[in-house]
Design a protein around this motif. Structure first.
Motif, short mmCIF file in Angstrom:
data_model
loop_
_atom_site.label_atom_id
_atom_site.label_comp_id
_atom_site.label_asym_id
_atom_site.label_seq_id
_atom_site.Cartn_x
_atom_site.Cartn_y
_atom_site.Cartn_z
N HIS A 1 0.81 -1.22 0.00
CA HIS A 1 0.00 0.00 0.00
C HIS A 1 0.85 1.27 0.00
O HIS A 1 0.31 2.36 0.24
N ASN A 2 2.12 1.14 -0.27
CA ASN A 2 3.02 2.29 -0.36
C ASN A 2 2.97 3.15 0.91
O ASN A 2 2.86 4.38 0.85
N ILE A 3 3.03 2.49 2.06
CA ILE A 3 3.02 3.17 3.35
C ILE A 3 4.45 3.22 3.90
O ILE A 3 5.15 2.21 3.92
N GLN A 4 4.86 4.39 4.32
CA GLN A 4 6.16 4.54 4.97
C GLN A 4 6.05 4.07 6.43
O GLN A 4 5.02 4.26 7.07
N ILE A 5 7.10 3.47 6.96
CA ILE A 5 7.11 3.01 8.35
C ILE A 5 8.05 3.88 9.16
O ILE A 5 9.24 3.98 8.86
N LEU A 6 7.50 4.54 10.17
CA LEU A 6 8.28 5.41 11.05
C LEU A 6 8.47 4.70 12.39
O LEU A 6 7.51 4.50 13.15
N GLU A 7 9.70 4.31 12.69
CA GLU A 7 10.01 3.58 13.91
C GLU A 7 10.61 4.50 14.96
O GLU A 7 11.63 5.15 14.73
N ASP A 8 9.98 4.54 16.11
CA ASP A 8 10.48 5.31 17.26
C ASP A 8 11.21 4.34 18.18
O ASP A 8 10.62 3.44 18.76
N ASP A 9 12.52 4.54 18.33
CA ASP A 9 13.35 3.63 19.11
C ASP A 9 13.93 4.32 20.34
O ASP A 9 15.00 3.96 20.83
N CYS A 10 13.23 5.31 20.87
CA CYS A 10 13.79 6.14 21.94
C CYS A 10 13.78 5.46 23.30
O CYS A 10 14.55 5.87 24.18
N TYR A 11 12.94 4.46 23.51
CA TYR A 11 12.83 3.86 24.85
C TYR A 11 13.69 2.62 25.03
O TYR A 11 13.79 2.10 26.14
N ARG A 12 14.29 2.11 23.98
CA ARG A 12 15.12 0.92 24.12
C ARG A 12 16.43 1.29 24.81
O ARG A 12 17.11 2.22 24.42
N MET A 13 16.79 0.50 25.83
CA MET A 13 18.04 0.73 26.54
C MET A 13 19.03 -0.42 26.31
O MET A 13 20.24 -0.21 26.36
N GLY A 14 18.54 -1.64 26.09
CA GLY A 14 19.41 -2.78 25.86
C GLY A 14 19.64 -3.05 24.39
O GLY A 14 19.35 -2.22 23.52
N ASP A 15 20.14 -4.24 24.09
CA ASP A 15 20.40 -4.62 22.70
C ASP A 15 19.08 -4.89 21.97
O ASP A 15 18.13 -5.42 22.56
N PRO A 16 18.98 -4.54 20.68
CA PRO A 16 17.76 -4.84 19.91
C PRO A 16 17.60 -6.34 19.73
O PRO A 16 18.58 -7.08 19.67
N ARG A 17 16.34 -6.79 19.62
CA ARG A 17 16.07 -8.22 19.52
C ARG A 17 15.74 -8.66 18.10
O ARG A 17 15.62 -9.86 17.83
N ALA A 18 15.58 -7.71 17.20
CA ALA A 18 15.29 -8.03 15.80
C ALA A 18 15.72 -6.85 14.95
O ALA A 18 15.91 -5.74 15.46
N PRO A 19 15.92 -7.07 13.64
CA PRO A 19 16.30 -5.95 12.76
C PRO A 19 15.26 -4.84 12.77
O PRO A 19 14.06 -5.08 12.90
N CYS A 20 15.73 -3.62 12.66
CA CYS A 20 14.83 -2.46 12.59
C CYS A 20 14.12 -2.46 11.24
O CYS A 20 14.55 -3.09 10.28
N TYR A 21 13.03 -1.71 11.17
CA TYR A 21 12.28 -1.63 9.90
C TYR A 21 13.13 -1.03 8.79
O TYR A 21 12.95 -1.36 7.62
N ARG A 22 14.06 -0.18 9.15
CA ARG A 22 14.92 0.42 8.12
C ARG A 22 15.79 -0.65 7.46
O ARG A 22 16.15 -0.52 6.27
N ALA A 23 16.13 -1.71 8.21
CA ALA A 23 16.90 -2.82 7.63
C ALA A 23 15.98 -3.78 6.88
O ALA A 23 16.35 -4.30 5.83
#
Length: 467
Positions: free
Chosen positions: A272-294
């Motif tokens: 549907h040609n929707i952009q995904i805006l990910e807010d990652d401001c509250y994470r303090m530890g290591d990420p558990r999966a790839p970000c949407y940008r990846a």
């Protein structure tokens, strides 16, 4: 004896040294104690007010550290000459005026990070900035001048799975909320665009969208985040431009969106040609999966900041554009605010370029985890969502409590928390829950006391409500 004391202490509750210090501050502000006025000796004032000499000495010491009083050996304590209020403690006192007026009050509204050495690091960096080139204080921001800062950001985010990233993809923002606004300005088009958000979500998403005259539509969620079928249905119905989400640490529930669900969401967004805006401001530890940008390099936008990892006071954030959209993001920032102030950009470059800063961020994380575990020890018998890498907890209230009544009762006990209603859309339904943020500005014992106060309320609801 040539000394002056203008007023009595009030009879409010709280430590007497704080009341005395505030009384002297007020007298100085009101002009009752003018510059050069000699205050009574410690023992004389303690006798006059009926308090201990140690209490008076502590109040005098606090005000001397603030620069309001000046102690002269062999002469006494005097009201110091007023300094120009460039950066003084008045600002900090105004920010926390409610707590000053209510010494037993603890705010758990927003996470507050501990000082594990970053204050001293910032002070040292500020000295370096102050001794830097004169043009730092005379020039407009420019892209070329800020390239080292953006490169420092790339290095700071090097362990984050955001896909291929270079400095041209980075825009410096005034904190995470500013980053959300800049990204939306780069994305939204048309007279009345639509922004999709999780049914229960960070209020900053909808506030930014509404400022840009966009409609906001909530998407049904489950324990893994938005339901892909519901996202698909809303996309078809609204023709939405962007979907805002926090997959690593959902605010306010603390849930996590696993990789499989993220991939399903990406497929819907692409169709549907929707952009995904990910807010990652509250994470303090290591990420558990790839970000949407990846996962979706052509439509994934990413926003983060140092507010929860180092300090929120500097208001430094980062917005990352998808592949090929860096120019759009830069244009939105340049048209909006040109860029960070030169001294702040220089400070950011020093901090993020220092390997020790990542060590400090991990120390902040470890200290906040201690507070989280104290909260879990007190409240773990209830329906609680928590993670020691997340600076807040999500508490679903037991039968007998409603969120609005519980937050009022908690405030009556001196504990300020957020109701789920604050995270729901205006026409949406909020669960019967509250968010409890970690406050490391109070001692661990004081924080534990606040948790025990909440525990006592939970154990003694005012009435039983059938469900």
């Amino acid at each position: 004896m040539g000394t002056i004391w203008p007023r009595e202490l009030d009879d409010t509750k709280g430590p007497k040294y704080k009341k005395l210090a505030e009384t002297i501050r007020s007298a100085i502000d009101d002009g009752d104690l003018s510059t050069g006025t000699k205050l009574p000796p410690v023992r004389e004032l303690s006798y006059q007010l009926g308090i201990t000499p140690g209490t008076v000495a502590r109040a005098y010491s606090i005000l001397t550290d603030e620069g309001l009083l000046q102690a002269e050996v062999g002469r006494g304590t005097f009201v110091a000459a007023k300094q120009k209020p460039v950066l003084d403690d008045v600002w900090a006192r105004q920010l926390h005026i409610h707590e000053l007026n209510n010494p037993n009050h603890i705010s758990l509204f927003s996470p507050r990070v501990p000082d594990v050495g970053q204050v001293e690091a910032i002070r040292k960096a500020l000295v370096k900035v102050a001794n830097g080139p004169e043009l730092t204080f005379l020039s407009y921001p420019t892209r070329s001048a800020y390239q080292p800062v953006r490169e420092a950001v790339v290095n700071w985010l090097s362990e984050l799975p955001v896909g291929s990233l270079n400095e041209e993809d980075v825009v410096l923002t005034h904190g995470g909320q500013s980053g959300l606004m800049v990204v939306m300005q780069a994305i939204l088009k048309g007279a009345k665009p639509t922004v999709l958000v999780e049914d229960l979500s960070y209020a900053g998403f909808r506030r930014a969208a509404e400022l840009l005259r966009a409609d906001v539509v909530g998407i049904e969620m489950d324990e893994y985040g938005v339901i892909p079928e519901s996202l698909e249905k809303a996309a078809r119905k609204t023709g939405a431009t962007v979907f805002c989400t926090s997959p690593e640490v959902h605010n306010p529930t603390g849930l996590y969106t696993p990789l499989e669900r993220r991939q399903e969401i990406v497929e819907v967004a692409k169709r549907h040609n929707i952009q995904i805006l990910e807010d990652d401001c509250y994470r303090m530890g290591d990420p558990r999966a790839p970000c949407y940008r990846a996962l979706a390099p052509e439509i994934g936008w990413h926003v983060s900041s140092i507010s929860k990892t180092l300090t929120p006071s500097l208001r430094v954030g980062f917005a990352l554009a998808p592949q090929g959209r860096g120019a759009d993001l830069r244009r939105a920032a340049e048209h909006g605010y040109f860029g960070l102030a030169q001294p702040l950009a220089a400070l950011t470059c020093i901090l993020l370029g220092d390997p020790k800063t990542k060590i400090l961020a991990r120390a902040v994380q470890a200290e906040m985890a201690r507070y989280v575990r104290v909260a879990v020890n007190a409240l773990g018998g209830f329906d609680l969502t928590w993670d020691d890498q997340v600076p807040f907890l999500w508490l679903r209230l037991p039968s007998g409590w409603r969120s609005a009544a519980f937050t009022r009762a908690a405030e009556g006990q001196g504990v300020q928390i957020r109701s789920a209603d604050e995270f729901a859309l205006r026409d949406g339904r909020a669960p019967n829950a509250v968010r409890i943020a970690v406050n490391c500005h109070v001692s661990l014992a004081e924080f534990e006391g606040a948790m025990q106060s909440l525990r006592a309320l939970l154990d003694n609801p005012p009435e039983q409500i059938s469900v």
